[in-house]
Design an enzyme around this catalytic site. Structure first.
Site, PDB file in Angstrom:
ATOM      1  N   ASP A   7       0.872  -1.174   0.000  1.00  0.00           N
ATOM      2  CA  ASP A   7       0.000   0.000   0.000  1.00  0.00           C
ATOM      3  C   ASP A   7       0.909   1.223   0.000  1.00  0.00           C
ATOM      4  O   ASP A   7       2.140   1.111  -0.156  1.00  0.00           O
ATOM      5  CB  ASP A   7      -1.004  -0.033   1.173  1.00  0.00           C
ATOM      6  CG  ASP A   7      -0.394   0.325   2.517  1.00  0.00           C
ATOM      7  OD1 ASP A   7       0.845   0.481   2.611  1.00  0.00           O
ATOM      8  OD2 ASP A   7      -1.153   0.461   3.498  1.00  0.00           O
ATOM      9  N   HIS A   8       0.293   2.408   0.176  1.00  0.00           N
ATOM     10  CA  HIS A   8       1.082   3.649   0.114  1.00  0.00           C
ATOM     11  C   HIS A   8       2.142   3.707   1.218  1.00  0.00           C
ATOM     12  O   HIS A   8       3.185   4.318   1.044  1.00  0.00           O
ATOM     13  CB  HIS A   8       0.142   4.855   0.213  1.00  0.00           C
ATOM     14  CG  HIS A   8      -0.776   4.804   1.397  1.00  0.00           C
ATOM     15  ND1 HIS A   8      -1.843   3.910   1.463  1.00  0.00           N
ATOM     16  CD2 HIS A   8      -0.779   5.476   2.573  1.00  0.00           C
ATOM     17  CE1 HIS A   8      -2.456   4.065   2.626  1.00  0.00           C
ATOM     18  NE2 HIS A   8      -1.833   4.999   3.316  1.00  0.00           N
ATOM     19  N   CYS A  64       3.396  -2.715   3.909  1.00  0.00           N
ATOM     20  CA  CYS A  64       2.505  -1.612   4.259  1.00  0.00           C
ATOM     21  C   CYS A  64       3.259  -0.749   5.271  1.00  0.00           C
ATOM     22  O   CYS A  64       4.486  -0.799   5.329  1.00  0.00           O
ATOM     23  CB  CYS A  64       1.143  -2.107   4.756  1.00  0.00           C
ATOM     24  SG  CYS A  64       1.134  -2.976   6.343  1.00  0.00           S
ATOM     25  N   GLY A  65       2.551   0.050   6.046  1.00  0.00           N
ATOM     26  CA  GLY A  65       3.248   0.925   6.990  1.00  0.00           C
ATOM     27  C   GLY A  65       3.997   0.131   8.050  1.00  0.00           C
ATOM     28  O   GLY A  65       5.147   0.418   8.367  1.00  0.00           O
ATOM     29  N   THR A  66       3.317  -0.865   8.607  1.00  0.00           N
ATOM     30  CA  THR A  66       3.924  -1.682   9.661  1.00  0.00           C
ATOM     31  C   THR A  66       4.220  -3.116   9.227  1.00  0.00           C
ATOM     32  O   THR A  66       4.961  -3.818   9.918  1.00  0.00           O
ATOM     33  CB  THR A  66       2.961  -1.784  10.862  1.00  0.00           C
ATOM     34  OG1 THR A  66       1.735  -2.365  10.380  1.00  0.00           O
ATOM     35  CG2 THR A  66       2.696  -0.423  11.485  1.00  0.00           C
ATOM     36  N   GLY A  67       3.582  -3.559   8.166  1.00  0.00           N
ATOM     37  CA  GLY A  67       3.623  -4.967   7.766  1.00  0.00           C
ATOM     38  C   GLY A  67       2.521  -5.773   8.432  1.00  0.00           C
ATOM     39  O   GLY A  67       2.245  -6.907   8.035  1.00  0.00           O
ATOM     40  N   ILE A  68       1.888  -5.188   9.419  1.00  0.00           N
ATOM     41  CA  ILE A  68       0.916  -5.952  10.227  1.00  0.00           C
ATOM     42  C   ILE A  68      -0.420  -6.126   9.502  1.00  0.00           C
ATOM     43  O   ILE A  68      -0.958  -7.236   9.410  1.00  0.00           O
ATOM     44  CB  ILE A  68       0.714  -5.288  11.598  1.00  0.00           C
ATOM     45  CG1 ILE A  68       2.017  -5.316  12.393  1.00  0.00           C
ATOM     46  CG2 ILE A  68      -0.402  -6.000  12.377  1.00  0.00           C
ATOM     47  CD1 ILE A  68       1.989  -4.486  13.684  1.00  0.00           C
ATOM     48  N   GLY A  69      -0.960  -5.034   8.986  1.00  0.00           N
ATOM     49  CA  GLY A  69      -2.270  -5.115   8.322  1.00  0.00           C
ATOM     50  C   GLY A  69      -2.248  -6.075   7.151  1.00  0.00           C
ATOM     51  O   GLY A  69      -3.152  -6.916   7.001  1.00  0.00           O
ATOM     52  N   HIS A  97      11.871 -22.559   9.837  1.00  0.00           N
ATOM     53  CA  HIS A  97      11.009 -23.284  10.788  1.00  0.00           C
ATOM     54  C   HIS A  97       9.523 -23.217  10.448  1.00  0.00           C
ATOM     55  O   HIS A  97       8.801 -24.181  10.697  1.00  0.00           O
ATOM     56  CB  HIS A  97      11.222 -22.724  12.205  1.00  0.00           C
ATOM     57  CG  HIS A  97      12.525 -23.136  12.811  1.00  0.00           C
ATOM     58  ND1 HIS A  97      12.828 -22.945  14.138  1.00  0.00           N
ATOM     59  CD2 HIS A  97      13.613 -23.740  12.256  1.00  0.00           C
ATOM     60  CE1 HIS A  97      14.058 -23.412  14.384  1.00  0.00           C
ATOM     61  NE2 HIS A  97      14.552 -23.886  13.259  1.00  0.00           N
ATOM     62  N   ARG A 131      11.341 -31.970  12.000  1.00  0.00           N
ATOM     63  CA  ARG A 131      10.380 -31.781  13.099  1.00  0.00           C
ATOM     64  C   ARG A 131       9.455 -30.585  12.842  1.00  0.00           C
ATOM     65  O   ARG A 131       8.361 -30.507  13.405  1.00  0.00           O
ATOM     66  CB  ARG A 131      11.114 -31.616  14.435  1.00  0.00           C
ATOM     67  CG  ARG A 131      11.884 -30.321  14.586  1.00  0.00           C
ATOM     68  CD  ARG A 131      12.701 -30.321  15.881  1.00  0.00           C
ATOM     69  NE  ARG A 131      13.269 -29.011  16.176  1.00  0.00           N
ATOM     70  CZ  ARG A 131      14.381 -28.535  15.627  1.00  0.00           C
ATOM     71  NH1 ARG A 131      15.028 -29.252  14.710  1.00  0.00           N
ATOM     72  NH2 ARG A 131      14.847 -27.344  15.975  1.00  0.00           N
ATOM     73  N   HIS A 132       9.892 -29.675  11.984  1.00  0.00           N
ATOM     74  CA  HIS A 132       9.072 -28.493  11.713  1.00  0.00           C
ATOM     75  C   HIS A 132       7.901 -28.802  10.776  1.00  0.00           C
ATOM     76  O   HIS A 132       6.906 -28.088  10.762  1.00  0.00           O
ATOM     77  CB  HIS A 132       9.938 -27.372  11.150  1.00  0.00           C
ATOM     78  CG  HIS A 132      11.046 -27.005  12.082  1.00  0.00           C
ATOM     79  ND1 HIS A 132      10.813 -26.409  13.301  1.00  0.00           N
ATOM     80  CD2 HIS A 132      12.383 -27.194  11.996  1.00  0.00           C
ATOM     81  CE1 HIS A 132      11.959 -26.242  13.922  1.00  0.00           C
ATOM     82  NE2 HIS A 132      12.938 -26.704  13.166  1.00  0.00           N
TER      83      HIS A 132
END
Ligand code: RB5
Length: 149
Positions: A7-8, A64-69, A97, A131-132
């Site tokens: 995004d922007h 995005c701004g934080t990567g979270i959204g 992992h 194992r992962h």
């Protein structure tokens, strides 16, 4: 093929990562956005996630701004394991992992040089399996409503 979008708030680091992909001859599909005009990040997260989930890209990167959204939106698409990364260790470990198939980064959190570094680690690190494998399969079971404990 790498699917990429933003995004922007993430366009600065997305463009830096695209320069890296071009310099290294890595094929990519850029799902936008393409300007700093304000847009809604779920649209771009969905386009990248769908491309990866459909098997049309090996891995994806969304900014995005934080990567979270964008990570929240991408993780709603079946088959997606999207991880927000802000440092080299997490970029490596989420491939080794978690077998993450999308990395999310924030243009208001890290600079262009760091974004390129994290992208290069993410794109060049294999999943360890072993194992992962079992644990990643458990995530898929949760997604499919098949998780029994
Ligand atoms: C846009 O202002 C911002 O909310 C977005 O880029 C992202 O940070 C959301 O998680």
């Amino acid at each position: 093929m790498i699917a990429i979008g933003c995004d922007h708030g993430g366009i600065n680091i997305k463009n830096a990562v695209i320069d890296y992909l071009k310099e290294n001859g890595i094929e990519y599909n850029d799902f936008g956005c393409y300007t700093t005009d304000s847009v809604d990040y779920p649209e771009y997260a969905y386009k990248v996630a769908k491309c990866v989930a459909d098997g049309n890209a090996e891995l994806g990167i969304i900014c995005c701004g934080t990567g979270i959204g964008v990570s929240m939106a991408a993780n709603k698409v079946k088959g997606i394991r999207a991880a927000v990364c802000t440092d080299e260790f997490c970029a490596e470990m989420t491939r080794r992992h978690n077998n993450a198939n999308i990395m999310c980064m924030g243009g208001r959190v890290i600079d262009e040089a760091k974004a390129v570094k994290l992208a290069s680690i993410f794109l060049n690190t294999p999943f360890e399996g072993g194992r992962h494998d079992k644990r990643v399969n458990m995530i898929t079971d949760i997604e499919n409503g098949n998780f029994n404990i």
